[in-house]
Design a protein around this motif. Structure first.
Motif, PDB file in Angstrom:
ATOM      1  N   HIS A 131       0.839  -1.200   0.000  1.00 25.97           N
ATOM      2  CA  HIS A 131       0.000   0.000   0.000  1.00 25.97           C
ATOM      3  C   HIS A 131       0.873   1.248   0.000  1.00 25.97           C
ATOM      4  O   HIS A 131       1.804   1.361   0.804  1.00 25.97           O
ATOM      5  N   THR A 132       0.568   2.180  -0.902  1.00 27.88           N
ATOM      6  CA  THR A 132       1.323   3.435  -0.956  1.00 27.88           C
ATOM      7  C   THR A 132       0.839   4.429   0.089  1.00 27.88           C
ATOM      8  O   THR A 132       1.516   5.409   0.379  1.00 27.88           O
ATOM      9  N   PHE A 133      -0.335   4.222   0.653  1.00 23.43           N
ATOM     10  CA  PHE A 133      -0.828   5.032   1.768  1.00 23.43           C
ATOM     11  C   PHE A 133      -1.838   4.197   2.542  1.00 23.43           C
ATOM     12  O   PHE A 133      -2.397   3.227   2.037  1.00 23.43           O
ATOM     13  N   LEU A 134      -2.043   4.551   3.796  1.00 14.79           N
ATOM     14  CA  LEU A 134      -2.990   3.830   4.638  1.00 14.79           C
ATOM     15  C   LEU A 134      -4.004   4.809   5.197  1.00 14.79           C
ATOM     16  O   LEU A 134      -3.660   5.919   5.599  1.00 14.79           O
ATOM     17  N   ASN A 135      -5.264   4.420   5.204  1.00 17.13           N
ATOM     18  CA  ASN A 135      -6.284   5.272   5.804  1.00 17.13           C
ATOM     19  C   ASN A 135      -7.369   4.405   6.422  1.00 17.13           C
ATOM     20  O   ASN A 135      -7.227   3.185   6.535  1.00 17.13           O
ATOM     21  N   PHE A 136      -8.457   5.035   6.801  1.00 17.04           N
ATOM     22  CA  PHE A 136      -9.505   4.342   7.558  1.00 17.04           C
ATOM     23  C   PHE A 136     -10.145   3.214   6.762  1.00 17.04           C
ATOM     24  O   PHE A 136     -10.612   2.231   7.339  1.00 17.04           O
ATOM     25  N   PHE A 137     -10.186   3.299   5.437  1.00 16.03           N
ATOM     26  CA  PHE A 137     -10.773   2.223   4.644  1.00 16.03           C
ATOM     27  C   PHE A 137      -9.925   0.954   4.694  1.00 16.03           C
ATOM     28  O   PHE A 137     -10.442  -0.152   4.729  1.00 16.03           O
ATOM     29  N   HIS A 138      -8.604   1.128   4.671  1.00 13.52           N
ATOM     30  CA  HIS A 138      -7.731  -0.038   4.721  1.00 13.52           C
ATOM     31  C   HIS A 138      -7.937  -0.845   6.011  1.00 13.52           C
ATOM     32  O   HIS A 138      -7.795  -2.068   6.019  1.00 13.52           O
ATOM     33  N   GLN A 139      -8.245  -0.144   7.082  1.00 11.54           N
ATOM     34  CA  GLN A 139      -8.323  -0.789   8.394  1.00 11.54           C
ATOM     35  C   GLN A 139      -9.741  -1.183   8.778  1.00 11.54           C
ATOM     36  O   GLN A 139      -9.972  -1.700   9.867  1.00 11.54           O
TER      37      GLN A 139
END
Length: 416
Positions: A131-139
């Motif tokens: 993942h190039t970025f992580l946010n609330f959807f990923h988690q």
């Protein structure tokens, strides 16, 4: 019904977020689903499916994104009735049907993000990337429960081009500036009073308080444009955006205002190196923006203009009123209107030419940021010598000197 057939049907049943597939990657994905969903068999069918998979794979590789990252990014940027309205209203104030439609789409999009075509193309490599970025959807295990978090994201960052870019330029349409000047506020020294005044005015704009249009006036190279750019880098996370408007597009200024008036972000209309010829009519469009018209002023917009001239409309000695039958009776009134154009800015901030003390102060500050570590006497001598041989004392000259010196020292160190 096959899994990819079901996914294809769901992708085409989105109510609000259809445009997440408008991008090149999304179009390649829909084409892949389309090919897989056909009821044909035989060699041509297999070839078409393999080619569609190859195109999707290559497109993801070109953008160096995972499929899930791409989809989440498009959701966060998407400009639709929900993302627009939730920036101005609480979730509880939105129509229940709009919230239901949003949850419907998020459920489908989560299923699509988790779909793995490798089950069909197990003989081919799959596109795998961290993942190039992580946010609330990923988690999240359930995207439909993230409505409030998604709403907060839209309120902070906006949607569409205003979410994708902090700096834009107008050339008959809004165009994003991808590689914006990264200059920071703390790099600008020597002009503390105008700097502090402009910062306070910008903070008033961000707070929803009355803010003034500003003319930044002074000789070239003393940090006028750099200060405006640094403000954007400082406050973009708080919703500040910048739109640069070249002089040839001034007639479009009223149109630009109407495009941004209802946006929740705050905007600086940036006009660099402003001046007008004596018979230039384009200044009238800017005058309407500065003074207003029958249309109410946009409270989320200010104009920051830089100029090397205190009087923005050039005046010639031939313009001075002389008694003649061919002259306008009240020509002095006309001339005064031209000369007072700069007064229509609420603030005029003056950037005086740098004396030696100011010039060396800027040099020392930039040298400290660059970690040059030269003795003060040596740095002063080289800086004075540079100013004499090049463009005189100014902030721009100091920056050019430090850039040159940094390159020279790094090159010398590598040689040794």
């Amino acid at each position: 019904m096959s899994e990819h057939h079901q996914i294809y049907i769901k992708a085409n049943s989105l109510l609000l977020y259809q445009s997440v597939f408008n991008h090149q990657v999304g179009k390649a994905f829909l084409n892949l689903l389309h090919q897989l969903s056909l009821t044909e068999t035989g060699l041509n069918y297999k070839i078409n499916c393999l080619q569609a998979y190859g195109i999707w794979f290559k497109t993801l590789a070109n953008f160096n994104q995972s499929w899930q990252d791409y989809l989440i990014e498009q959701i966060l940027l998407d400009d639709n009735p929900f993302s627009q309205q939730v920036q101005r209203k609480a979730l509880s104030d939105l129509p229940s049907s709009l919230l239901t439609a949003t949850r419907h789409d998020l459920k489908i999009l989560q299923e699509i993000s988790n779909w793995n075509p490798q089950n069909t193309f197990n003989s081919l490599p799959s596109w795998q990337i961290a993942h190039t970025f992580l946010n609330f959807f990923h988690q999240s295990q359930n995207w439909t429960e993230e409505l409030e978090t998604l709403a907060k994201h839209y309120r902070q960052y906006g949607t569409g081009i205003f979410a994708q870019y902090k700096a834009l330029q107008w050339k008959e349409a809004l165009l994003g500036i991808k590689n914006f000047d990264p200059i920071q506020i703390d790099e600008i020294v020597g002009y503390e009073l105008p700097k502090e005044t402009l910062i306070k005015n910008t903070e008033c704009l961000l707070a929803g308080l009355p803010a003034l249009h500003v003319l930044l006036y002074g000789s070239r190279g003393n940090g006028k444009s750099s200060l405006v750019k640094a403000l954007l880098n400082q406050y973009s996370e708080q919703g500040l955006r910048l739109i640069e408007v070249p002089k040839e597009f001034f007639q479009d200024l009223p149109l630009i205002l109407e495009k941004v008036r209802e946006q929740p972000q705050k905007f600086i209309i940036f006009v660099d190196d402003l001046s007008f010829e004596e018979d230039d009519e384009t200044f009238k469009a800017l005058k309407v923006v500065l003074e207003g018209s029958a249309i109410a002023k946009a409270k989320n917009v200010v104009v920051y203009a830089t100029s090397n001239r205190r009087h923005l409309i050039k005046e010639y000695f031939s313009d001075r009123p002389r008694p003649s039958e061919a002259d306008e009776v009240h020509s002095w009134d006309t001339q005064q209107e031209k000369l007072s154009f700069s007064d229509r800015f609420g603030l005029t901030l003056t950037f005086e030419s740098a004396n030696q003390e100011t010039y060396l102060k800027i040099v020392h500050h930039l040298a400290k940021i660059a970690n040059l570590g030269l003795p003060t006497d040596e740095l002063d001598f080289k800086a004075k010598q540079w100013a004499t041989r090049h463009n005189g004392r100014s902030g721009r000259t100091a920056r050019q000197f430090i850039d040159y010196l940094q390159g020279e020292l790094n090159f010398t160190n590598k040689q040794t």
